[in-house]
Design a protein around this motif. Structure first.
Motif, mmCIF file in Angstrom:
data_model
loop_
_atom_site.group_PDB
_atom_site.id
_atom_site.type_symbol
_atom_site.label_atom_id
_atom_site.label_comp_id
_atom_site.label_asym_id
_atom_site.label_seq_id
_atom_site.Cartn_x
_atom_site.Cartn_y
_atom_site.Cartn_z
ATOM 1 N N HIS A 178 5.159 0.812 -5.143
ATOM 2 C CA HIS A 178 5.445 0.525 -6.552
ATOM 3 C C HIS A 178 6.916 0.774 -6.890
ATOM 4 C CE1 HIS A 178 1.076 0.381 -6.984
ATOM 5 N NE2 HIS A 178 1.293 -0.210 -8.149
ATOM 6 N N GLU A 202 -3.702 -4.057 -6.583
ATOM 7 C CA GLU A 202 -2.268 -3.904 -6.808
ATOM 8 C C GLU A 202 -1.458 -4.809 -5.876
ATOM 9 O OE1 GLU A 202 -0.620 -1.809 -9.248
ATOM 10 O OE2 GLU A 202 -2.664 -2.195 -9.926
ATOM 11 N N ILE A 244 3.412 -7.368 -11.750
ATOM 12 C CA ILE A 244 3.471 -5.948 -12.129
ATOM 13 C C ILE A 244 4.639 -5.735 -13.089
ATOM 14 C CG2 ILE A 244 3.902 -3.595 -11.300
ATOM 15 C CD1 ILE A 244 2.352 -4.228 -8.835
#
Length: 381
Positions: free
Chosen positions: A337, A372, A381
């Protein structure tokens, strides 16, 4: 554990051992709890009998009404505090403030009174705490004579109650008072004390969303306490802490009660004797878990939504170190991330794929990680 109302009950009752048996009144108020498994049915019969006895006593809400109707009654306040402590409620700071307002100066020179005040978890910057500490010799005596378990419980309650009140009122001075108190509990271990102080302030800044103070404190804290030491040194420290935790996880008087196998076998041969197994699981954080704390710090930076390259780069370095110490799926997910937000999309996708594979090896369900990954590939995202 996933039910918010249950988590609220656990938090109020300070439930941290499992399996837990919690008895509630019709209004969901806890009136009795026990812990642990046993093969002996008498444990459960006794538990139910104890719960029935406790149910007949006045409820917390009834005792609160008595206090309201009899303002200034020290006996009513004591009954309420005692009842709350009996069921595991450790946050009695506001009540102990009322309690001490009814005492005389001479009362603070009595050992049992001072101990009672401290066990209620007073605010560090409150009147109750300050009055309890007017007789320093008595305080020193108390911390020498009481068991380690009781001393630790007192300190935890004081710190926790003060910090929670600081967050509620967004009172940074109160937070600093709590953090200073925790630092003082480390005595001459100045580095550990400084680490504890900053850890408390980090929690405060993050919880009240003071991001500027959080970023500034976190960068100093994690670089100073986690990144200026080699991975091998960290692993040695964690091994030492784990051994100490295992040693301290047994009751202080366990050694006095150990019976040899030969003696136990002979006892079990006596008429009417039988064995029963009992187990309790305690849930607590390791004293030092560098990888987990670095991962949490990196994820917290990400969750603030910051796009500052300096902050994100710093968090990425922490994340990489956490993986170096313990390469598990969740830590790879954090790194993925951070890479994504930094604009390294292909590397983020590859890292998220690693997170999924690591999680599978751990026996974890990777469905959330896969979701994700799908978002990363779609740039959503």
């Amino acid at each position: 554990m996933t039910d918010t109302s249950v988590r609220s009950i656990m938090r109020i009752g300070n439930i941290n051992r499992y399996p837990a048996y919690i008895f509630l009144r019709e209004n969901s108020e806890i009136f009795y709890s026990e812990f642990g498994n046993s093969t002996d049915k008498n444990k459960y019969l006794s538990m139910v009998q104890n719960a029935l006895t406790a149910y007949k006593e006045k409820s917390i809400s009834e005792l609160e009404k008595d206090v309201e109707m009899n303002k200034g009654s020290i006996s009513q306040l004591k009954k309420l505090i005692d009842a709350r402590q009996k069921i595991g409620i450790t946050n009695n700071a506001d009540l102990i403030e009322q309690y001490v307002s009814n005492l005389t100066i001479g009362d603070f020179n009595k050992y049992e009174n001072v101990l009672y005040i401290l066990q209620a978890g007073p605010y560090v910057d409150g009147t109750a705490y300050k009055l309890a500490y007017t007789n320093r010799k008595l305080i020193d005596s108390l911390y020498r004579n009481e068991s380690a378990q009781k001393r630790i419980a007192i300190n935890r309650a004081i710190i926790s109650n003060t910090m929670k009140a600081a967050v509620k009122d967004k009172n940074v001075n109160r937070a600093m008072a709590a953090a200073n108190f925790e630092r003082s509990t480390w005595s001459r271990d100045y580095r550990a004390g400084e680490k504890s102080y900053n850890n408390q302030m980090l929690w405060y800044y993050y919880t009240v969303k003071d991001t500027a103070s959080y970023f500034r404190t976190a960068m100093y804290f994690y670089d100073n306490h986690y990144m200026n030491i080699s991975a091998d040194s960290i692993k040695r420290i964690e091994k030492k802490n784990l051994d100490r935790n295992l040693k301290n996880s047994f009751p202080e008087d366990l050694g006095k009660k150990i019976v040899s196998k030969e003696k136990m076998d002979s006892l079990l041969k006596l008429p009417g004797m039988k064995s029963a197994t009992k187990s309790v699981v305690g849930v607590s954080s390791p004293v030092s878990n560098y990888a987990n704390e670095l991962n949490n710090a990196a994820w917290n930076f990400y969750q603030t939504g910051t796009k500052n390259l300096n902050y994100l780069t710093k968090a990425m370095l922490w994340s990489r170190r956490s993986i170096e110490l313990n390469p598990i799926g969740g830590y790879y997910d954090t790194l993925a991330h951070l890479l994504y937000r930094l604009g390294y999309f292909e590397e983020a996708i590859k890292t998220q794929e690693d997170a999924i594979e690591k999680s599978k090896l751990q026996g974890m369900n990777p469905v959330n990680l896969q979701a994700e990954l799908k978002k990363m590939k779609a740039r959503q995202i």
